[in-house]
Write a protein that holds these residues in place. Sequence first.
Motif, PDB file in Angstrom:
ATOM      1  N   THR A   1       3.788   1.000 -14.818  1.00 27.03           N
ATOM      2  CA  THR A   1       3.284   2.232 -14.189  1.00 27.03           C
ATOM      3  C   THR A   1       2.163   1.961 -13.205  1.00 27.03           C
ATOM      4  O   THR A   1       1.881   2.798 -12.351  1.00 27.03           O
ATOM      5  CB  THR A   1       2.703   3.199 -15.246  1.00 27.03           C
ATOM      6  N   GLY A   2       1.502   0.809 -13.360  1.00 28.26           N
ATOM      7  CA  GLY A   2       0.328   0.562 -12.534  1.00 28.26           C
ATOM      8  C   GLY A   2      -0.895   1.328 -13.011  1.00 28.26           C
ATOM      9  O   GLY A   2      -1.915   1.378 -12.337  1.00 28.26           O
ATOM     10  N   ILE A   3      -0.807   1.918 -14.194  1.00 23.68           N
ATOM     11  CA  ILE A   3      -1.964   2.634 -14.759  1.00 23.68           C
ATOM     12  C   ILE A   3      -2.751   1.653 -15.626  1.00 23.68           C
ATOM     13  O   ILE A   3      -2.357   1.332 -16.738  1.00 23.68           O
ATOM     14  CB  ILE A   3      -1.508   3.851 -15.610  1.00 23.68           C
ATOM     15  N   HIS A   4      -3.857   1.157 -15.063  1.00 29.09           N
ATOM     16  CA  HIS A   4      -4.637   0.132 -15.768  1.00 29.09           C
ATOM     17  C   HIS A   4      -6.017   0.621 -16.198  1.00 29.09           C
ATOM     18  O   HIS A   4      -6.730  -0.095 -16.886  1.00 29.09           O
ATOM     19  CB  HIS A   4      -4.822  -1.093 -14.860  1.00 29.09           C
ATOM     20  N   ASP A   5      -6.386   1.818 -15.765  1.00 32.46           N
ATOM     21  CA  ASP A   5      -7.776   2.228 -16.009  1.00 32.46           C
ATOM     22  C   ASP A   5      -7.977   2.932 -17.336  1.00 32.46           C
ATOM     23  O   ASP A   5      -9.095   3.365 -17.640  1.00 32.46           O
ATOM     24  CB  ASP A   5      -8.294   3.084 -14.852  1.00 32.46           C
ATOM     25  N   THR A   6      -6.936   3.051 -18.127  1.00 33.81           N
ATOM     26  CA  THR A   6      -7.113   3.669 -19.448  1.00 33.81           C
ATOM     27  C   THR A   6      -6.663   2.763 -20.595  1.00 33.81           C
ATOM     28  O   THR A   6      -6.910   3.079 -21.752  1.00 33.81           O
ATOM     29  CB  THR A   6      -6.335   5.002 -19.549  1.00 33.81           C
ATOM     30  N   ILE A   7      -6.040   1.637 -20.276  1.00 33.80           N
ATOM     31  CA  ILE A   7      -5.563   0.756 -21.345  1.00 33.80           C
ATOM     32  C   ILE A   7      -6.764   0.185 -22.126  1.00 33.80           C
ATOM     33  O   ILE A   7      -6.655  -0.126 -23.321  1.00 33.80           O
ATOM     34  CB  ILE A   7      -4.649  -0.363 -20.764  1.00 33.80           C
TER      35      ILE A   7
ATOM     36  N   VAL B   1      -9.260  -2.376 -15.738  1.00 32.12           N
ATOM     37  CA  VAL B   1      -9.127  -2.570 -17.187  1.00 32.12           C
ATOM     38  C   VAL B   1     -10.489  -2.461 -17.867  1.00 32.12           C
ATOM     39  O   VAL B   1     -10.648  -1.770 -18.878  1.00 32.12           O
ATOM     40  CB  VAL B   1      -8.470  -3.928 -17.501  1.00 32.12           C
ATOM     41  N   ILE B   2     -11.484  -3.126 -17.283  1.00 37.03           N
ATOM     42  CA  ILE B   2     -12.801  -3.142 -17.921  1.00 37.03           C
ATOM     43  C   ILE B   2     -13.466  -1.766 -17.814  1.00 37.03           C
ATOM     44  O   ILE B   2     -14.191  -1.347 -18.709  1.00 37.03           O
ATOM     45  CB  ILE B   2     -13.668  -4.274 -17.340  1.00 37.03           C
TER      46      ILE B   2
ATOM     47  N   ILE C   1     -12.452  -0.078 -20.795  1.00 36.73           N
ATOM     48  CA  ILE C   1     -13.191  -0.575 -21.972  1.00 36.73           C
ATOM     49  C   ILE C   1     -14.577   0.062 -22.021  1.00 36.73           C
ATOM     50  O   ILE C   1     -15.037   0.505 -23.074  1.00 36.73           O
ATOM     51  CB  ILE C   1     -13.271  -2.119 -21.940  1.00 36.73           C
ATOM     52  N   VAL C   2     -15.221   0.126 -20.860  1.00 36.44           N
ATOM     53  CA  VAL C   2     -16.540   0.766 -20.779  1.00 36.44           C
ATOM     54  C   VAL C   2     -16.441   2.232 -21.200  1.00 36.44           C
ATOM     55  O   VAL C   2     -17.253   2.731 -21.997  1.00 36.44           O
ATOM     56  CB  VAL C   2     -17.107   0.640 -19.349  1.00 36.44           C
ATOM     57  N   ASP C   3     -15.419   2.925 -20.697  1.00 30.45           N
ATOM     58  CA  ASP C   3     -15.218   4.328 -21.084  1.00 30.45           C
ATOM     59  C   ASP C   3     -15.026   4.456 -22.596  1.00 30.45           C
ATOM     60  O   ASP C   3     -15.572   5.351 -23.239  1.00 30.45           O
ATOM     61  CB  ASP C   3     -13.985   4.907 -20.371  1.00 30.45           C
TER      62      ASP C   3
ATOM     63  N   GLU D   1       2.999   8.962 -17.185  1.00 37.78           N
ATOM     64  CA  GLU D   1       1.696   9.518 -17.561  1.00 37.78           C
ATOM     65  C   GLU D   1       1.669   9.935 -19.022  1.00 37.78           C
ATOM     66  O   GLU D   1       0.688   9.727 -19.730  1.00 37.78           O
ATOM     67  CB  GLU D   1       1.354  10.717 -16.677  1.00 37.78           C
ATOM     68  N   ALA D   2       2.754  10.532 -19.467  1.00 38.73           N
ATOM     69  CA  ALA D   2       2.804  10.993 -20.859  1.00 38.73           C
ATOM     70  C   ALA D   2       2.725   9.808 -21.814  1.00 38.73           C
ATOM     71  O   ALA D   2       1.997   9.842 -22.809  1.00 38.73           O
ATOM     72  CB  ALA D   2       4.090  11.779 -21.107  1.00 38.73           C
ATOM     73  N   LEU D   3       3.463   8.740 -21.500  1.00 41.63           N
ATOM     74  CA  LEU D   3       3.466   7.578 -22.395  1.00 41.63           C
ATOM     75  C   LEU D   3       2.146   6.814 -22.329  1.00 41.63           C
ATOM     76  O   LEU D   3       1.713   6.218 -23.316  1.00 41.63           O
ATOM     77  CB  LEU D   3       4.633   6.647 -22.052  1.00 41.63           C
ATOM     78  N   MET D   4       1.521   6.830 -21.157  1.00 44.57           N
ATOM     79  CA  MET D   4       0.282   6.056 -20.991  1.00 44.57           C
ATOM     80  C   MET D   4      -0.977   6.833 -21.388  1.00 44.57           C
ATOM     81  O   MET D   4      -2.081   6.289 -21.331  1.00 44.57           O
ATOM     82  CB  MET D   4       0.145   5.601 -19.533  1.00 44.57           C
ATOM     83  N   ALA D   5      -0.823   8.078 -21.792  1.00 45.02           N
ATOM     84  CA  ALA D   5      -2.014   8.864 -22.167  1.00 45.02           C
ATOM     85  C   ALA D   5      -2.876   8.059 -23.131  1.00 45.02           C
ATOM     86  O   ALA D   5      -2.373   7.541 -24.131  1.00 45.02           O
ATOM     87  CB  ALA D   5      -1.586  10.184 -22.810  1.00 45.02           C
TER      88      ALA D   5
END
Lengths: 381, 381
Positions: free
Chosen positions: A113-119, A158-159, A162-164, A260-264
Amino acid sequence: MTTSRVLHFLRGPATSPAPADHQGPRQHLRFPPAGEGMRRVSVACSSSTTGEGEGMTYKGAGVDIDAGTELVRRIRKMAPGIGGFGGLYPFGDHFLVAGTDGVGTKLKLAFETGIHDTIGIDLVAMSVNDIVTSGAEPMFFLDYYSTSKLDVDLAEKVIKGIVDGCKQSDCVLLGGETAEMPDFYAEGEYDLSGFAVGKVKNDKVIDGKNIVKGDVLIGLPSSGVHSNGFSLARRVLEKSGLSLSDQLPRNDDITTTVGEALMAPTVIYVKQVLEIISKGGVKGLAHITGGGFTDNIPRVFPSGLGAKIFTGSWEVPPVFKWLQQVGNIDDAEMRRTFNMGIGMVLVVSRESADRIIEDTHGSNPAYRIGEVIEGEGVHYV
Amino acid sequence: MTTSRVLHFLRGPATSPAPADHQGPRQHLRFPPAGEGMRRVSVACSSSTTGEGEGMTYKGAGVDIDAGTELVRRIRKMAPGIGGFGGLYPFGDHFLVAGTDGVGTKLKLAFETGIHDTIGIDLVAMSVNDIVTSGAEPMFFLDYYSTSKLDVDLAEKVIKGIVDGCKQSDCVLLGGETAEMPDFYAEGEYDLSGFAVGKVKNDKVIDGKNIVKGDVLIGLPSSGVHSNGFSLARRVLEKSGLSLSDQLPRNDDITTTVGEALMAPTVIYVKQVLEIISKGGVKGLAHITGGGFTDNIPRVFPSGLGAKIFTGSWEVPPVFKWLQQVGNIDDAEMRRTFNMGIGMVLVVSRESADRIIEDTHGSNPAYRIGEVIEGEGVHYV
């Protein structure tokens, strides 16, 4: 056939359960007390499609369970005196509670997905939600980020997560390691692990031992699949023919894509749970990870007690309805694979239940989802 | 050209340095105190051959350092208030000291040699040797083992090493995660990370601040390359034309192969160092990892002090002589890449030096390798 397993070995004293750990769907193997304590073992096995016309299942393939069991048997043999306090380490009038975890194959979906800011939120969540089940307040977190070639933009995202996650759980990001390991990972891919340490006063450890018949089960909502069941979820996605950018079917909110739903990101329950605990009445907590209610709730009960779950007592989120329909997955399979919309279960005294539920209105509203009964396991009514 | 970097971000209070961290050869970037404390940053860059006729170097390729620096700059920006106590977390009359690390590309050599039963010792060593530099006694360790398909025999060997490492450092293996991640790793490969937590009384923290000119540097022997410099070591091996099962040249002990010499497990200094500390006189400790003496020793000094090293004061092990000769590596490069036979350096008062060295006879004999001088950096005489 893709096979995915997670094996967790934690050792807990007979009187204080280790914090709930995180796996895919699993089989529990309980060893009798030996030496300093009990070793709790969970072996998780992955999805495998059994044929075109059949429903998908997360079935424990014999070989996988055997491998996990065998490894743990060998670990016990070589380290009989090590690790007598699974997850809980005595320190003066406190226990230090430690947990480590990754986010499993949800990472593959991040790559796709390219969604890396919540993993990173998921990463923190898996460990801190585990340790809070002992009543422990997270103090600090460390991360390990491993990749073949450092991509600064990617790592920053990614970090940031982690900070969040650390902010959400009121803990300090005390350190970390970013390791470049040439030839270890495919281009653009990485692995993550995290490590959280919390503290709880000796006389405040929550261990489920005071749970009695008639106690009430309270559920706190999840945001979706969280960080478990992704081997099956990715298989369903493949079968669906949908792309990650397609709208999620069976969803009133048409602005949500499948990706988006799966990466929530996984809900971090730390602040809410610690606040509820501080007001009294909480006897046990189960972080609903792989294994769902079926595997995670009974582990907090004293022997001879089980759970009755009122299946209509909360709204199952659209993503699970879609997964079940497309995968033709039966109810039992869904309930031991996914959280079904409830990511944390509290076992509370009957007297405190109404107050606790009322207090959550306005924040993350809790549901009265069941009660403790005589017997074993989880019964859905 | 293979490039390997490790980036470490730790933040330490201005008065208490974080435990020495572990990298390949690196460049130090020190930020002034900001917010709660200072952030210490190390960026490591890997070997690269510059041409056929030239000597091999571990040179900081500009791009790599820029990437690492840039990542840390961004981390600082997004988390200015997080992590004010790099590695040290205040807890009553103690500090908890935490460290995380992996073993880098030494893993590739484990895959190639088939020696898997000691890499776990390396894993534990990298974290516990770091935290003991603050004077902290390790309490517990957790591991994360990630692979695409669980091989029980292999995993058993790796975890056996972790168990051994925990025994050697008197700490408890409190938990761990074995994660199967399909399609993440090549067949037979895995990644490892470890987390150690120790404790030290507030008034017993060793932070180097009392170091003065004339203090003595004492070195404790290493077992060989330990867990740093493997990008360069593997490149030298390639150039040598030797196989891992060939005898190590320049070695009196003809039973040692190149593979065995390179895979020799990292010495765990915990018990020896804690015993020395308990008898007084120790002002600072440097875990000699990537960066060698050149980078690791100065970081424990107050500003305005440097080190003079007597290069003939200990015997450099054969493996380093071989690496230097085959790689045509100059002295300065060797000294900022490898530990050269000394894995831990103690900075002690002049009065206590002889006693400390005498006490180590019979165990891991220490050498008087240098002294603290006015100035900056490390001078080899």
